[in-house]
Enzyme design. Structure first.
Site, short mmCIF file in Angstrom:
data_model
loop_
_atom_site.label_atom_id
_atom_site.label_comp_id
_atom_site.label_asym_id
_atom_site.label_seq_id
_atom_site.Cartn_x
_atom_site.Cartn_y
_atom_site.Cartn_z
N TYR A 1 0.84 -1.19 0.00
CA TYR A 1 0.00 0.00 0.00
C TYR A 1 0.89 1.25 0.00
O TYR A 1 1.86 1.33 0.75
CB TYR A 1 -0.90 0.04 1.24
CG TYR A 1 -1.97 -1.03 1.24
CD1 TYR A 1 -3.21 -0.81 0.64
CD2 TYR A 1 -1.74 -2.27 1.84
CE1 TYR A 1 -4.19 -1.79 0.64
CE2 TYR A 1 -2.71 -3.26 1.84
CZ TYR A 1 -3.93 -3.01 1.24
OH TYR A 1 -4.90 -3.99 1.23
N SER A 2 0.51 2.22 -0.84
CA SER A 2 1.23 3.50 -0.84
C SER A 2 1.02 4.20 0.50
O SER A 2 -0.10 4.24 1.02
CB SER A 2 0.72 4.39 -1.97
OG SER A 2 1.00 3.83 -3.23
N CYS B 1 -0.93 8.02 -9.96
CA CYS B 1 -1.18 6.88 -9.09
C CYS B 1 -2.67 6.56 -9.08
O CYS B 1 -3.50 7.44 -8.85
CB CYS B 1 -0.71 7.18 -7.66
SG CYS B 1 -0.77 5.74 -6.56
N GLU C 1 2.58 4.88 -11.04
CA GLU C 1 2.34 3.73 -10.15
C GLU C 1 0.85 3.42 -10.24
O GLU C 1 0.03 4.05 -9.59
CB GLU C 1 2.74 4.06 -8.72
CG GLU C 1 2.78 2.85 -7.80
CD GLU C 1 3.39 3.20 -6.45
OE1 GLU C 1 2.63 3.62 -5.57
OE2 GLU C 1 4.62 3.04 -6.29
N TYR D 1 -2.42 0.32 -10.88
CA TYR D 1 -2.76 -1.06 -10.52
C TYR D 1 -4.10 -1.44 -11.12
O TYR D 1 -4.83 -0.58 -11.63
CB TYR D 1 -2.82 -1.21 -8.99
CG TYR D 1 -3.48 -0.06 -8.29
CD1 TYR D 1 -4.86 0.03 -8.15
CD2 TYR D 1 -2.70 0.98 -7.76
CE1 TYR D 1 -5.45 1.10 -7.51
CE2 TYR D 1 -3.29 2.05 -7.10
CZ TYR D 1 -4.67 2.10 -6.98
OH TYR D 1 -5.26 3.17 -6.34
#
Length: 362
Positions: free
Chosen positions: A143-144, A320, A360, A362
């Site tokens: 997790y960021s 992100c 970044e 996902y």
């Protein structure tokens, strides 16, 4: 491979003034050199013949050490690994989306006692309690980090996360709950949490305090940018004061899903010339064409201004969130770059190489 050329020129014994008063440049149409090979050729300068002998050797060029544009000095990675995680305690866990939002997002704070020395833009791993269907411990999930290096309490003793509870219905009609996200959203203050890391260098902040930092986030992709913005606008540092422009684009489905909106409003109030924030609320907003307002749709409204910023060497883009967002942004930039005779995809590659395009997803 670089070539070092040592050449000696044999001149006739004549002391004719033609050699001292006239110069000539000699070009060889094609000369193939290999390691330690002697090359010899007779050429004429005026009416005089000159023999040129050249020894060509090849040597490896000295490596030029790349100087990073990011604040990466002293960054630590993988201090805690899955077999020996750090055990932190939950101090706070609160839902930060409204009750009518499509899904829950929680903000949580864990103790680190200074033992997990992370930096803005890094991530940590969480190993949820329990075992999987094979009787083995659950695997970690990254997790960021959503807090600055000083943490939400300003004492470098905590780390924060922003986590959305994952719940969906599979092809069989069964309700599936994400193991780690549900573990974190349900964790109670005082409970132990297994932490690994920190990891990552891709999303570190730029060193230049006068830079333009464009941040593109969808949903919980806001996490690293909250850490950036706290350092920029809520904290005082002896060796850092942000004087540039921080421009945040945040995409969410509904107004009730907006994350940290009050914090960003305070930042805007404190530094109106240094902070801009634009929201894209896809289920509630549309553009002039009636199209849903996704993050790339909102950015298109500032396309010319964004392109001018992207042509500067002190502009940094950070992205992100959901993987599909990058293509939408490419679609905006392709035509703008083409107006200047620039291939956007090649230009984006150069930006990435220069650490000015950071992704970044996902």
């Amino acid at each position: 491979m670089a070539s070092a050329v040592n050449a000696s020129v044999s001149l006739p014994s004549s002391t004719s003034s033609s050699l001292t008063t006239r110069t000539s440049t000699v070009y060889s149409e094609r000369v193939s050199f290999s390691k330690n090979i002697f090359y010899s050729r007779n050429v004429y300068v005026g009416k005089k013949m000159v023999q040129i002998r050249a020894q060509v050797t090849t040597e490896t060029p000295a490596k030029v050490q790349k100087v990073s544009k990011k604040d990466d000095e002293g960054v630590i990675v993988n201090k805690f690994k899955p077999k020996e995680p750090y055990i932190g305690k939950c101090l706070l866990n609160s839902k930060i989306t409204a009750d009518d939002a499509p899904g829950e997002t929680w903000h949580m704070v864990f103790t680190t006692e200074g033992e997990v020395p992370y930096r803005e833009g890094q991530s940590i791993g969480i190993i949820p309690d329990g075992i999987d269907k094979n009787g083995k411990p659950h695997k970690l999930r990254l997790y960021s980090i959503a807090s600055s290096a000083l943490g939400d309490f300003g004492n470098s003793q905590t780390v924060s996360l922003c986590v959305k509870r994952l719940v969906y219905t599979n092809d069989k009609g069964e309700i599936v709950k994400g193991v780690c996200s549900n573990f974190l959203c349900d964790v109670k203050p005082g409970a132990d949490v297994k932490i690994t890391g920190p990891v990552g260098k891709e999303m570190l902040m730029p060193k230049d305090p006068n830079a333009t930092v464009i941040m593109l986030a969808t949903g919980t992709g806001i996490a690293p940018f909250r850490s950036f913005l706290w350092k920029m606008f809520f904290e005082k540092h002896e060796n850092y004061k942000f004087n540039g422009l921080a421009w945040l684009f945040l995409g969410v489905p509904t107004t009730s899903s907006l994350l940290y909106k009050e914090e960003f409003a305070k930042m805007k109030e404190k530094a109106p010339e240094n902070f801009r924030v634009d929201y894209a609320v896809s289920r509630e907003q549309t553009n002039d064409k009636g199209e849903k307002m996704y993050i790339q749709t909102r950015m298109a409204q500032y396309a010319e201004e964004l392109w001018e910023l992207l042509k500067k060497d002190n502009t940094y883009v950070y992205m992100c969130g959901l993987k599909g967002m990058e293509k939408g942004i490419d679609d905006i930039m392709v035509s703008l770059a083409a107006k200047d005779g620039i291939d956007w995809l090649e230009y984006r590659r150069q930006l990435k190489k220069a650490e000015q395009w950071n992704v970044e997803v996902y």
